[in-house]
Scaffold this motif. Sequence first.
Motif, mmCIF file in Angstrom:
data_model
loop_
_atom_site.group_PDB
_atom_site.id
_atom_site.type_symbol
_atom_site.label_atom_id
_atom_site.label_comp_id
_atom_site.label_asym_id
_atom_site.label_seq_id
_atom_site.Cartn_x
_atom_site.Cartn_y
_atom_site.Cartn_z
ATOM 1 N N THR A 27 1.099 -1.684 -0.021
ATOM 2 C CA THR A 27 -0.238 0.498 0.161
ATOM 3 C C THR A 27 0.905 1.015 -0.412
ATOM 4 N N ASP A 28 0.819 2.477 -0.848
ATOM 5 C CA ASP A 28 1.232 3.821 -0.201
ATOM 6 C C ASP A 28 1.778 4.260 0.640
ATOM 7 N N GLU A 51 -4.300 3.879 -0.978
ATOM 8 C CA GLU A 51 -3.805 3.900 -1.822
ATOM 9 C C GLU A 51 -3.779 4.899 -3.073
ATOM 10 N N LYS A 53 -2.906 6.171 -6.894
ATOM 11 C CA LYS A 53 -3.180 4.989 -8.582
ATOM 12 C C LYS A 53 -3.454 5.772 -9.558
ATOM 13 N N THR A 62 -9.176 1.550 -14.211
ATOM 14 C CA THR A 62 -8.621 1.890 -12.230
ATOM 15 C C THR A 62 -8.880 2.126 -11.189
ATOM 16 N N GLN A 63 -10.258 2.389 -11.162
ATOM 17 C CA GLN A 63 -10.647 2.315 -10.276
ATOM 18 C C GLN A 63 -11.642 1.003 -9.714
ATOM 19 N N GLU A 65 -9.144 -1.808 -10.188
ATOM 20 C CA GLU A 65 -7.973 -2.436 -10.082
ATOM 21 C C GLU A 65 -7.668 -2.185 -8.596
ATOM 22 N N GLY A 66 -8.219 -0.508 -8.226
ATOM 23 C CA GLY A 66 -7.229 -0.037 -7.777
ATOM 24 C C GLY A 66 -8.328 -0.484 -6.209
ATOM 25 N N GLN A 69 -6.960 -4.106 -5.179
ATOM 26 C CA GLN A 69 -5.774 -4.230 -4.293
ATOM 27 C C GLN A 69 -6.564 -2.713 -2.202
ATOM 28 N N THR A 70 -6.818 -2.165 -2.810
ATOM 29 C CA THR A 70 -6.928 -1.880 -1.152
ATOM 30 C C THR A 70 -7.922 -2.261 -0.431
ATOM 31 N N LEU A 84 -8.506 5.645 -1.594
ATOM 32 C CA LEU A 84 -8.425 5.250 -3.068
ATOM 33 C C LEU A 84 -8.264 6.476 -3.514
ATOM 34 N N ILE A 86 -7.296 8.216 -6.615
ATOM 35 C CA ILE A 86 -6.929 8.701 -8.472
ATOM 36 C C ILE A 86 -6.281 9.892 -8.997
#
Length: 116
Positions: A27-28, A51, A53, A62-63, A65-66, A69-70, A84, A86
């Motif tokens: 995670t970022d 997260e 992106k 993108t949403q 996938e994010g 992952q989140t 998340l 973006i």
Amino acid sequence: MLQALLQPIVNGGGRIEREYRLERRRTDLLIQWPLDPKQGFLGAVQRIVIELKLLHRSLKSTQREGLAQTADEMEPVDATEKHLLIFDRRPDIPWEQRIFEQDDRHGAHKIRVCEL
């Protein structure tokens, strides 16, 4: 710039961990805040996963996938909040059209999504 905005968390006794590794993913940002200042991080801790992106192919992909992952990242750290963010770097899209926030879901997880 986002991390500079989060500096008051550190100044107030919290922690921000960048690129925190969680199993196979990362995670970022992981923000941790002790709920009882006397116990510090030995007591109850609020954990927030953020997260980050960059918008690539499309906002929808993108949403999607994010969100996945989140949701995967928040379980190992027992996160109470998930966000998340973006970032849309397309110069031809005015700010008024690209800034939004909404609550979304991935499985049982509610995740706050913001596009900037």
